[in-house]
Design an enzyme around this catalytic site. Structure first.
Site, PDB file in Angstrom:
ATOM      1  N   SER A 149       3.600  -1.107  -3.367  1.00 34.39           N
ATOM      2  CA  SER A 149       2.552  -0.218  -3.873  1.00 34.39           C
ATOM      3  C   SER A 149       2.790   0.066  -5.348  1.00 34.39           C
ATOM      4  O   SER A 149       3.932   0.027  -5.825  1.00 34.39           O
ATOM      5  CB  SER A 149       2.569   1.104  -3.094  1.00 34.39           C
ATOM      6  OG  SER A 149       1.704   2.061  -3.675  1.00 34.39           O
TER       7      SER A 149
ATOM      8  N   TYR B  67       6.679   9.029  -0.029  1.00 32.02           N
ATOM      9  CA  TYR B  67       6.067   7.697   0.057  1.00 32.02           C
ATOM     10  C   TYR B  67       6.515   6.839  -1.122  1.00 32.02           C
ATOM     11  O   TYR B  67       6.888   5.670  -0.952  1.00 32.02           O
ATOM     12  CB  TYR B  67       4.551   7.843   0.070  1.00 32.02           C
ATOM     13  CG  TYR B  67       3.787   6.538   0.094  1.00 32.02           C
ATOM     14  CD1 TYR B  67       3.567   5.868   1.293  1.00 32.02           C
ATOM     15  CD2 TYR B  67       3.269   5.986  -1.071  1.00 32.02           C
ATOM     16  CE1 TYR B  67       2.850   4.673   1.321  1.00 32.02           C
ATOM     17  CE2 TYR B  67       2.557   4.800  -1.059  1.00 32.02           C
ATOM     18  CZ  TYR B  67       2.352   4.143   0.148  1.00 32.02           C
ATOM     19  OH  TYR B  67       1.659   2.964   0.171  1.00 32.02           O
TER      20      TYR B  67
END
Length: 261
Positions: A152, A165
């Site tokens: 990501s 995250y």
């Protein structure tokens, strides 16, 4: 039939096998379909047997590829071993492993729950360790393989409420480098794809939030959300012989988000 030019032939996955975790829906399903469309035999993985089988059947119908489906818990080492035994029964050790399964949890750090931290670490990071460890043994014995993680932009960029995250996705970048160090001598390439902001079923609420969507469009030089099809070209490059001398890298597919301030 005219042979493909040498450059294009490097991207052909005919005769290759692939496992894509978390591929019964969303980004994973698009990635599985992309591999199938390039000629690979693909194993769709999910948590719901009916959904995984349906996705596999629909991709087979659309592409003509041979498809299989499996269900196992990627966060549990014993379940991964059992699930991979089924994968190996179906296709042998996959030529291509795509570690795509992941979850998101959001909360300010002072309010972040232990169970949410554990879910992020187990699904986004431990699963990649379990799968890579299990599959790499067969790849080492064969002397070839491609391991691709889905990371990501949050491995490089932070936003409020997603510190945990971001930590898991940052770890994916370094785990990929570590896999390169361990596996490159055995003819195996390990790389990662880091998507930016993509419109999927899981981000539907964010896409519908016009204020947030305006921020995404303004923050992304390309001026739009990503479409899951935007990831397929990067995947086929990293999954194919075209990337045989590319190892330990993270390829950002983010419309330029990480290139600008």
């Amino acid at each position: 039939m005219t042979a493909l030019p040498a450059g294009l032939a490097a991207f052909d996955l005919t005769g290759r096998t692939a496992l894509v975790t978390g591929s019964s829906q969303g980004i994973g399903r698009t990635l599985a379909a992309g591999l199938a469309g390039a000629g690979a035999t693909v194993v769709v993985h999910g948590r719901d047997a009916v959904k995984a089988r349906t996705s596999a059947d629909e991709i087979a119908h659309a592409t003509g590829a041979v498809m299989h489906s499996v269900v196992f818990d990627v966060t549990d080492a014993a379940a991964v071993d059992a699930g991979m035994a089924e994968v190996e029964r179906l296709v042998g050790t996959p030529d291509i492993l795509v570690n795509n399964a992941g979850v998101q949890r959001r909360a300010p750090i002072a309010e972040f729950a232990d169970e949410d931290w554990d879910a992020l670490v187990q699904t986004n990071l431990s699963s990649v360790f379990h799968l890579s460890r299990r599959v790499s043994a067969g790849m080492i014995a064969r002397g070839s393989g491609k391991i691709i993680q889905i990371g990501s932009v949050q491995s490089q960029l932070a936003r409020p409420s997603i510190a945990a995250y971001s930590a898991t996705k940052g770890a994916i970048v370094m785990f990929t480098k570590g896999l390169c160090a361990d596996l490159a001598p055995h003819g195996i390439q390990a790389n990662a794809i880091a998507p930016g902001y993509f419109a999927t079923a899981l981000t539907k609420a964010l896409v519908a939030d016009e204020q947030f969507s305006q921020w995404v469009r303004g923050r992304t030089p390309a001026g739009r959300w990503g479409d899951t099809q935007d990831l397929v070209g990067a995947l086929l490059f990293l999954a194919s012989g075209a990337s045989d001398f590319v190892n330990g890298q993270t390829l950002f597919v983010d419309g330029g988000m990480t290139a600008v301030v």
